[in-house]
Design a protein around this motif. Structure first.
Motif, PDB file in Angstrom:
ATOM      1  N   PRO A 157      46.074  27.502  47.640  1.00  0.00           N
ATOM      2  CA  PRO A 157      46.677  28.783  47.975  1.00  0.00           C
ATOM      3  C   PRO A 157      47.921  29.022  47.134  1.00  0.00           C
ATOM      4  CG  PRO A 157      46.864  27.193  49.787  1.00  0.00           C
ATOM      5  CD  PRO A 157      46.159  26.509  48.673  1.00  0.00           C
ATOM      6  N   GLU A 158      48.017  30.188  46.545  1.00  0.00           N
ATOM      7  CA  GLU A 158      49.158  30.498  45.697  1.00  0.00           C
ATOM      8  C   GLU A 158      49.696  31.861  46.093  1.00  0.00           C
ATOM      9  OE1 GLU A 158      49.544  29.245  42.040  1.00  0.00           O
ATOM     10  OE2 GLU A 158      47.677  28.169  41.801  1.00  0.00           O
ATOM     11  N   PRO A 159      50.969  32.106  45.864  1.00  0.00           N
ATOM     12  CA  PRO A 159      51.470  33.448  46.143  1.00  0.00           C
ATOM     13  C   PRO A 159      50.730  34.478  45.302  1.00  0.00           C
ATOM     14  CG  PRO A 159      53.119  32.096  45.018  1.00  0.00           C
ATOM     15  CD  PRO A 159      51.961  31.214  45.296  1.00  0.00           C
ATOM     16  N   THR A 160      50.553  35.653  45.865  1.00  0.00           N
ATOM     17  CA  THR A 160      49.859  36.705  45.119  1.00  0.00           C
ATOM     18  C   THR A 160      50.647  37.023  43.851  1.00  0.00           C
ATOM     19  OG1 THR A 160      49.161  37.598  47.196  1.00  0.00           O
ATOM     20  CG2 THR A 160      48.903  39.018  45.291  1.00  0.00           C
ATOM     21  N   PRO A 161      50.010  36.876  42.700  1.00  0.00           N
ATOM     22  CA  PRO A 161      50.771  37.123  41.480  1.00  0.00           C
ATOM     23  C   PRO A 161      50.947  38.612  41.196  1.00  0.00           C
ATOM     24  CG  PRO A 161      48.550  36.476  40.953  1.00  0.00           C
ATOM     25  CD  PRO A 161      48.647  36.476  42.441  1.00  0.00           C
ATOM     26  N   ARG A 162      51.822  38.883  40.233  1.00  0.00           N
ATOM     27  CA  ARG A 162      52.023  40.263  39.799  1.00  0.00           C
ATOM     28  C   ARG A 162      50.727  40.790  39.185  1.00  0.00           C
ATOM     29  NH1 ARG A 162      55.299  41.844  34.457  1.00  0.00           N
ATOM     30  NH2 ARG A 162      53.284  41.262  33.626  1.00  0.00           N
ATOM     31  N   PRO A 163      50.382  42.060  39.415  1.00  0.00           N
ATOM     32  CA  PRO A 163      49.190  42.595  38.744  1.00  0.00           C
ATOM     33  C   PRO A 163      49.330  42.430  37.232  1.00  0.00           C
ATOM     34  CG  PRO A 163      50.057  44.153  40.346  1.00  0.00           C
ATOM     35  CD  PRO A 163      51.059  43.052  40.236  1.00  0.00           C
ATOM     36  N   PRO A 164      48.323  41.902  36.577  1.00  0.00           N
ATOM     37  CA  PRO A 164      48.472  41.642  35.134  1.00  0.00           C
ATOM     38  C   PRO A 164      48.410  42.908  34.302  1.00  0.00           C
ATOM     39  CG  PRO A 164      46.258  41.161  35.850  1.00  0.00           C
ATOM     40  CD  PRO A 164      46.998  41.567  37.074  1.00  0.00           C
ATOM     41  N   ARG A 165      48.837  42.778  33.029  1.00  0.00           N
ATOM     42  CA  ARG A 165      48.689  43.880  32.072  1.00  0.00           C
ATOM     43  C   ARG A 165      47.730  43.426  30.975  1.00  0.00           C
ATOM     44  NH1 ARG A 165      54.951  45.534  31.421  1.00  0.00           N
ATOM     45  NH2 ARG A 165      55.347  45.791  33.634  1.00  0.00           N
ATOM     46  N   ALA A 166      47.137  44.409  30.326  1.00  0.00           N
ATOM     47  CA  ALA A 166      46.186  44.097  29.256  1.00  0.00           C
ATOM     48  C   ALA A 166      46.914  43.434  28.088  1.00  0.00           C
ATOM     49  CB  ALA A 166      45.504  45.374  28.790  1.00  0.00           C
ATOM     50  N   ARG A 167      46.310  42.394  27.512  1.00  0.00           N
ATOM     51  CA  ARG A 167      46.839  41.747  26.312  1.00  0.00           C
ATOM     52  C   ARG A 167      45.814  41.842  25.191  1.00  0.00           C
ATOM     53  NH1 ARG A 167      51.450  38.760  27.365  1.00  0.00           N
ATOM     54  NH2 ARG A 167      52.030  39.139  29.526  1.00  0.00           N
ATOM     55  N   SER A 168      44.985  42.868  25.293  1.00  0.00           N
ATOM     56  CA  SER A 168      43.911  43.080  24.324  1.00  0.00           C
ATOM     57  C   SER A 168      43.694  44.588  24.221  1.00  0.00           C
ATOM     58  CB  SER A 168      42.666  42.367  24.863  1.00  0.00           C
ATOM     59  OG  SER A 168      41.545  42.652  24.093  1.00  0.00           O
ATOM     60  N   ALA A 169      43.024  45.022  23.184  1.00  0.00           N
ATOM     61  CA  ALA A 169      42.744  46.468  23.019  1.00  0.00           C
ATOM     62  C   ALA A 169      41.875  46.952  24.184  1.00  0.00           C
ATOM     63  CB  ALA A 169      42.012  46.685  21.703  1.00  0.00           C
ATOM     64  N   PRO A 170      41.988  48.245  24.552  1.00  0.00           N
ATOM     65  CA  PRO A 170      41.149  48.765  25.650  1.00  0.00           C
ATOM     66  C   PRO A 170      39.663  48.593  25.333  1.00  0.00           C
ATOM     67  CG  PRO A 170      42.813  50.373  24.994  1.00  0.00           C
ATOM     68  CD  PRO A 170      42.870  49.268  23.982  1.00  0.00           C
ATOM     69  N   ARG A 171      38.893  48.124  26.349  1.00  0.00           N
ATOM     70  CA  ARG A 171      37.481  47.822  26.096  1.00  0.00           C
ATOM     71  C   ARG A 171      36.527  48.582  27.003  1.00  0.00           C
ATOM     72  NH1 ARG A 171      37.262  43.653  22.594  1.00  0.00           N
ATOM     73  NH2 ARG A 171      35.015  43.699  22.802  1.00  0.00           N
ATOM     74  N   GLY A 172      37.035  49.463  27.860  1.00  0.00           N
ATOM     75  CA  GLY A 172      36.138  50.241  28.710  1.00  0.00           C
ATOM     76  C   GLY A 172      36.336  49.926  30.187  1.00  0.00           C
ATOM     77  N   THR A 173      35.521  50.600  30.994  1.00  0.00           N
ATOM     78  CA  THR A 173      35.668  50.532  32.445  1.00  0.00           C
ATOM     79  C   THR A 173      34.536  49.701  33.045  1.00  0.00           C
ATOM     80  OG1 THR A 173      36.562  52.744  32.360  1.00  0.00           O
ATOM     81  CG2 THR A 173      35.906  51.962  34.525  1.00  0.00           C
ATOM     82  N   VAL A 174      34.898  48.824  33.996  1.00  0.00           N
ATOM     83  CA  VAL A 174      33.882  48.017  34.668  1.00  0.00           C
ATOM     84  C   VAL A 174      34.006  48.194  36.171  1.00  0.00           C
ATOM     85  CG1 VAL A 174      33.776  46.272  32.844  1.00  0.00           C
ATOM     86  CG2 VAL A 174      35.300  45.919  34.760  1.00  0.00           C
ATOM     87  N   ALA A 175      32.847  48.264  36.840  1.00  0.00           N
ATOM     88  CA  ALA A 175      32.809  48.340  38.297  1.00  0.00           C
ATOM     89  C   ALA A 175      32.445  46.961  38.827  1.00  0.00           C
ATOM     90  CB  ALA A 175      31.760  49.361  38.737  1.00  0.00           C
ATOM     91  N   LEU A 176      33.266  46.445  39.732  1.00  0.00           N
ATOM     92  CA  LEU A 176      33.053  45.100  40.272  1.00  0.00           C
ATOM     93  C   LEU A 176      31.977  45.124  41.351  1.00  0.00           C
ATOM     94  CD1 LEU A 176      33.966  42.119  40.534  1.00  0.00           C
ATOM     95  CD2 LEU A 176      35.699  42.897  42.161  1.00  0.00           C
ATOM     96  N   PHE A 177      30.922  44.336  41.135  1.00  0.00           N
ATOM     97  CA  PHE A 177      29.908  44.182  42.177  1.00  0.00           C
ATOM     98  C   PHE A 177      30.395  43.122  43.161  1.00  0.00           C
ATOM     99  CE2 PHE A 177      26.189  42.304  44.163  1.00  0.00           C
ATOM    100  CZ  PHE A 177      25.633  43.452  44.713  1.00  0.00           C
ATOM    101  N   ARG A 178      30.567  43.499  44.418  1.00  0.00           N
ATOM    102  CA  ARG A 178      31.193  42.601  45.399  1.00  0.00           C
ATOM    103  C   ARG A 178      30.191  41.687  46.088  1.00  0.00           C
ATOM    104  NH1 ARG A 178      36.105  42.301  46.685  1.00  0.00           N
ATOM    105  NH2 ARG A 178      37.574  43.570  45.536  1.00  0.00           N
ATOM    106  N   GLY A 179      28.947  42.148  46.303  1.00  0.00           N
ATOM    107  CA  GLY A 179      27.942  41.303  46.934  1.00  0.00           C
ATOM    108  C   GLY A 179      28.260  41.009  48.387  1.00  0.00           C
ATOM    109  N   CYS A 180      27.567  40.019  48.952  1.00  0.00           N
ATOM    110  CA  CYS A 180      27.796  39.692  50.374  1.00  0.00           C
ATOM    111  C   CYS A 180      28.527  38.354  50.495  1.00  0.00           C
ATOM    112  CB  CYS A 180      26.477  39.703  51.134  1.00  0.00           C
ATOM    113  SG  CYS A 180      25.127  38.886  50.295  1.00  0.00           S
TER     114      CYS A 180
END
Ligand code: SF4
Ligand code: SF4
Length: 418
Positions: A157-180
């Motif tokens: 268990p770790e403290p919730t980290p800061r939301p990261p920032r991109a360190r690479s050129a923009p590559r498009g949009t992805v939708a996360l499949f969450r599943g069960c």
């Protein structure tokens, strides 16, 4: 010309009975029985198709039920036999005639209904957090179930980290499949997936209305339930992003095959946009993180290596972690015995197949600090097997280690420069 009326049975036609697939088949290696081998099962499936065996023939049911559906035989076959396609048609025909066992109906019913699934997961998470799953894990059948639950515990268990920032050129949009199972017990892997994709230039979006992928139903022969779930996912995901990202190999294999399952142009298009998380990360490099000094074994899930034919990308992801010493052990190309709900229906065979894998891990020198694999069933099965053998080795998804590497680089720290 292909005869569509034959369904998946036509994919068995190239079989010339050479037997090259036999050493790749975990159930054949466990029993030595030709009827538990791919070649033997192909003969049974052909007899079923021709009507020489009835769908309710007990021996047919026994030997096809005992198949893990791991598709390790496909990779070993020089003739290009589509064993998985044949198996899905055979199981559909058998299930339509004899129905599913009560235990399978019960488990699959829970996965298909969120109002049943949610309370079950809430109880499991509560039990996991009490530490009792770890305490009671062991080699007995009940101890193994506790071990499976314990294997879903986040590494630390770790403290919730800061939301990261991109360190690479923009590559498009992805939708996360969450599943069960992933959503219920591996949300820490979803978080690691989201963070590592963002670092690598992807924009990650959440999609409402998504449901279980239906892979468990499909493998069990309940294709009607699998199609019903697939239709809901097509409606939810269509037009939402450039790619659908999946971090569960079993779900990814089913979703990539949506076109085959539903036969509609929308399903075909959506299936083409599905990627395993390691495919997207590898396409971005991925960005190298900070050091993680560990000995690690990678065990590729069958539905990633055999069904999706994704081999190089998980290794490229792990290569981006400085300090990680990575190995693949003998038998890494073979199933761990998880195979969806197989372990619940065939516990003895499932454990016999798993024992080979645990023995290889136990014999590894130097011993690994962590075993990596990219599928929830494999994480739980191998984790429980290690617990049953009293080997204190954690299991983790590859993206969890990349996430740890990015954390080690300080990229999630509040003071980190962008
Ligand atoms: S499935 Fe392939 S490897 Fe196995 S017996 Fe048939 S042709 Fe040979
Ligand atoms: S799918 Fe797996 S268990 Fe089934 S015949 Fe092929 S190698 Fe054997």
């Amino acid at each position: 010309m292909a005869d569509d009326s034959r369904g998946g049975f036509a994919a068995l036609d190239p079989c010339v009975h050479c037997g090259f697939c036999l050493p790749a088949c975990p159930t054949y290696l466990a029993t030595g029985d030709e009827a538990d081998s791919p070649r033997g099962r192909i003969l049974l499936m052909r007899a079923l198709e021709r009507g020489e065996l009835r769908a309710d023939d007990p021996a047919l049911g026994q030997h096809l039920d005992a198949c893990l559906g791991c598709r390790g035989c496909e990779g070993a076959c020089p003739s290009g036999v589509g064993y998985g396609r044949g198996l899905e048609s055979a199981r559909e025909r058998i299930t339509a005639t004899v129905g599913l066992p009560a235990a399978a109906r019960f488990v699959l019913g829970i996965f298909a209904r969120r109002r049943w699934w949610r309370p079950a997961v809430t109880m499991a998470r509560w039990f996991r957090e009490t530490g009792l799953a770890r305490r009671f894990r062991g080699p007995t059948r009940t101890g193994f179930l506790f071990g499976m639950l314990d294997a879903t515990t986040p590494d630390r268990p770790e403290p919730t980290p800061r939301p990261p920032r991109a360190r690479s050129a923009p590559r498009g949009t992805v939708a996360l499949f969450r599943g069960c199972v992933m959503d219920g017990l591996f949300d820490h892997v979803h978080e690691a997936t989201r963070r590592t994709l963002i670092v690598n230039g992807y924009t990650v979006v959440e999609v409402e209305g998504q449901v279980c992928c239906g892979a468990l139903h499909d493998h069990a022969g309940d294709r009607a339930a699998a199609r019903a779930l697939a239709r809901r996912n097509v409606a939810a995901f269509l037009g939402q992003a450039d790619w659908i990202v999946v971090n569960s190999a079993g779900c990814g294999a089913l979703l990539k095959d949506l076109g085959h399952l539903l036969g509609s142009p929308e399903a075909e298009a959506l299936g083409r946009s599905v990627r395993d998380v390691t495919e997207l990360l590898a396409a971005a490099g991925p960005v190298t993180g900070g050091p993680v000094e560990l000995e690690a074994c990678y065990d590729p899930p069958c539905h990633l290596q055999h069904a999706q034919r994704v081999h190089r990308e998980p290794l490229a992801v792990l290569d981006a972690i400085p300090g990680l010493r990575l190995r693949q052990l003998p038998g890494a190309d073979r199933c761990c015995g998880s195979a969806g709900i197989y372990g619940a229906l065939h516990p003895e065979m499932s454990r016999a197949v798993l024992d080979e894998k645990v023995a290889a891990i136990a014999a590894a020198s130097p011993p690994p600090d962590v075993v990596l694999t990219g599928n929830p069933g494999c994480l739980m099965q191998i984790g429980a097997g290690l617990g049953a053998a009293d080997l204190p080795i954690p299991v983790a998804h590859p993206v969890e280690l990349l996430d740890r590497s990015y954390r080690a680089a300080g990229w999630y720290d509040p003071a980190s420069p962008s």
